[in-house]
Scaffold this motif. Structure first.
Motif, short mmCIF file in Angstrom:
data_model
loop_
_atom_site.label_atom_id
_atom_site.label_comp_id
_atom_site.label_asym_id
_atom_site.label_seq_id
_atom_site.Cartn_x
_atom_site.Cartn_y
_atom_site.Cartn_z
N THR A 187 -33.51 65.32 41.12
CA THR A 187 -34.54 64.29 41.14
C THR A 187 -35.94 64.84 41.32
OG1 THR A 187 -34.13 63.99 43.51
CG2 THR A 187 -32.93 62.55 41.99
N ASP A 188 -36.07 66.15 41.57
CA ASP A 188 -37.38 66.74 41.77
C ASP A 188 -38.15 66.74 40.46
OD1 ASP A 188 -38.84 68.68 43.96
OD2 ASP A 188 -39.31 69.27 41.91
N ILE A 189 -39.47 66.61 40.55
CA ILE A 189 -40.30 66.53 39.36
C ILE A 189 -40.30 67.82 38.55
CG2 ILE A 189 -42.42 67.26 40.50
CD1 ILE A 189 -43.90 65.12 38.87
N ASN A 213 -33.25 58.13 39.98
CA ASN A 213 -32.53 58.23 38.71
C ASN A 213 -33.37 59.03 37.72
OD1 ASN A 213 -31.92 54.89 39.48
ND2 ASN A 213 -30.33 56.44 39.58
N PRO A 214 -33.05 60.31 37.50
CA PRO A 214 -33.81 61.09 36.52
C PRO A 214 -33.61 60.55 35.11
CG PRO A 214 -31.89 62.31 37.30
CD PRO A 214 -31.99 61.09 38.14
N LYS A 215 -34.55 60.87 34.23
CA LYS A 215 -34.55 60.32 32.88
C LYS A 215 -34.03 61.34 31.87
CE LYS A 215 -39.47 61.49 32.65
NZ LYS A 215 -40.83 60.94 32.48
N GLY A 247 -23.61 62.40 35.93
CA GLY A 247 -23.78 61.00 36.26
C GLY A 247 -23.41 60.11 35.10
N ALA A 248 -23.88 58.85 35.17
CA ALA A 248 -23.62 57.85 34.14
C ALA A 248 -24.94 57.34 33.61
CB ALA A 248 -22.79 56.69 34.71
N LEU A 253 -35.70 50.06 33.80
CA LEU A 253 -36.59 48.92 33.63
C LEU A 253 -37.71 49.23 32.66
CD1 LEU A 253 -36.86 47.71 37.36
CD2 LEU A 253 -35.41 46.80 35.54
N ASP A 254 -38.05 50.50 32.52
CA ASP A 254 -39.11 50.88 31.58
C ASP A 254 -38.59 51.06 30.16
OD1 ASP A 254 -37.56 53.05 32.12
OD2 ASP A 254 -39.19 54.43 32.59
N GLY A 255 -37.31 50.76 29.93
CA GLY A 255 -36.73 50.89 28.59
C GLY A 255 -36.24 52.27 28.25
N ARG A 256 -36.33 53.21 29.16
CA ARG A 256 -35.89 54.58 28.90
C ARG A 256 -34.51 54.78 29.49
NH1 ARG A 256 -40.82 58.66 30.03
NH2 ARG A 256 -39.47 59.92 28.69
N TRP A 257 -33.79 55.71 28.89
CA TRP A 257 -32.45 56.03 29.37
C TRP A 257 -32.55 56.92 30.60
CZ3 TRP A 257 -28.27 53.53 28.08
CH2 TRP A 257 -28.20 52.88 26.85
N ARG A 258 -31.80 56.53 31.63
CA ARG A 258 -31.78 57.29 32.87
C ARG A 258 -30.33 57.54 33.28
NH1 ARG A 258 -36.60 57.66 35.64
NH2 ARG A 258 -38.33 56.53 34.68
N VAL A 259 -30.16 58.29 34.36
CA VAL A 259 -28.83 58.70 34.81
C VAL A 259 -28.67 58.35 36.28
CG1 VAL A 259 -27.25 60.64 35.16
CG2 VAL A 259 -28.68 60.57 33.12
N VAL A 260 -27.60 57.62 36.58
CA VAL A 260 -27.21 57.38 37.97
C VAL A 260 -26.35 58.56 38.40
CG1 VAL A 260 -25.99 55.85 39.55
CG2 VAL A 260 -27.30 54.88 37.65
#
Length: 349
Positions: A187-189, A213-215, A247-248, A253-260
């Motif tokens: 999760t680090d930038i 949740n990283p993108k 992850g999954a 919410l911003d419309g981009r795919w992210r990973v839990v």
């Protein structure tokens, strides 16, 4: 005034009758006991009847005599329990508090034991050496997200080693010293991890942005991802091995795919560090160095490749016109590996 005419004169008759009844009952019981003890003078049948009679009479009498003692004991127990209830209540409360502490400790040890079993059960294909460590410090900020683990260079850990917990990939090592290593979380930038979608093998880069949740960036392919797809490491670039669970996929919410992240489903306090340097360590050097060449088979060793070849019989052709002179076929030359020239027939043009 006479005693008999006084207020206590009426008490003499009841006392007399009570004493008389008690004397008669005592006499009957004494005779019964005497008859019961004379076993040698009575017949067996008479003894049996007498003993039954005595037992029948003695049962209610014994019960009546023992009743006051029993009632007295029950009363004392009731009084004792009444006066000692507060003390017993305090003792039970203390014991209950101690039992709760032991219960909490047992549950914590059971949870810790289950997590150790899960960590020890981590396997990679092909196998990669691992080092266990405990997270001792947590560094959080608006962008930075790192952890300190109590294992360092003395365990063979180097910069770039992947870090996992019992659920999935946590991050990678970015700093090592004696006895401690710094782990950069996904999760680090500054985190960049090559991943792929397990269902379609579509490649992407997992990029941390400081959130939970990283993108996913640089997705390639036609319709490469769907909601809930499993994301694993791709192994591209040799940073981490292929196939580690990450992850999954979810739509943010911003419309981009992210990973839990799978690693967030459990606390990151015990981790396993893969001692992975590059893919060269996954190869079996002994098997690669073993040379198993196919057997070499040749022709007859008595026949040399420089000897004259057998003449080739030409295919039948229409008769040629007679010529004044006919040139003999040239002498056969040595065979070369490239080609063999057959002899010419007929007259030259």
């Amino acid at each position: 005034m006479r005693f008999r005419e006084g207020p206590l004169g009426d008490l003499k008759v009841p006392l007399t009758w009570t004493a008389a009844v008690a004397l008669i009952v005592a006499a009957v019981i004494a005779v019964a006991f005497l008859l019961a003890d004379r076993r040698e003078t009575l017949q067996e049948q008479a003894y049996g009847v007498t003993r039954q009679t005595v037992d029948t009479v003695a049962r209610p009498v014994s019960g009546a005599i023992a009743a006051p003692g029993r009632w007295t004991g029950l009363g004392l127990d009731y009084v004792r329990s009444y006066f000692f209830t507060a003390h017993e209540n305090r003792r039970l409360k203390t014991e209950l508090a101690e039992m709760r502490q032991w219960r909490d400790r047992a549950l914590a040890l059971q949870d810790q034991n289950d997590r150790f079993k899960s960590l020890l059960g981590l396997r990679t294909d092909p196998p990669i050496p691992m080092a266990s460590a405990r997270v001792v410090s947590d560094s959080r900020g608006p962008f930075a997200n790192t952890r300190l683990a109590d294992a360092g260079s003395e365990r063979g850990i180097v910069v770039g080693n992947p870090v996992l917990n019992e659920r999935g990939l946590v991050g990678r090592v970015v700093g090592v010293s004696g006895g401690v290593s710094r782990v950069l979380l996904l999760t680090d930038i500054a985190s960049r991890t090559p991943v792929m979608i397990d269902r379609t093998n579509a490649r992407a880069i997992l990029t941390g942005d400081g959130g939970p949740n990283p993108k996913l960036e640089y997705l390639r392919g036609v319709d490469p991802i769907q909601q809930g797809d499993r994301v694993v490491t791709s192994g591209d670039g040799g940073v981490v091995p292929r196939g580690l669970p990450v992850g999954a996929a979810v739509k943010g919410l911003d419309g981009r795919w992210r990973v839990v992240l799978f690693a967030d489903q459990a606390s990151i306090d015990y981790v396993r560090i893969l001692l992975f340097k590059d893919f060269a360590q996954l190869a079996d050097e002994k098997q690669l160095q073993a040379r198993s060449l196919p057997p070499v088979t040749t022709e007859d060793p008595q026949t040399s490749i420089l000897s004259a070849p057998k003449p080739i019989t030409p295919s039948p052709s229409p008769p040629a016109k007679p010529a004044s002179t006919a040139q003999k076929p040239p002498a056969p030359t040595a065979r070369t590996p490239a080609a063999v020239t057959p002899p010419q027939t007929g007259a030259p043009r």
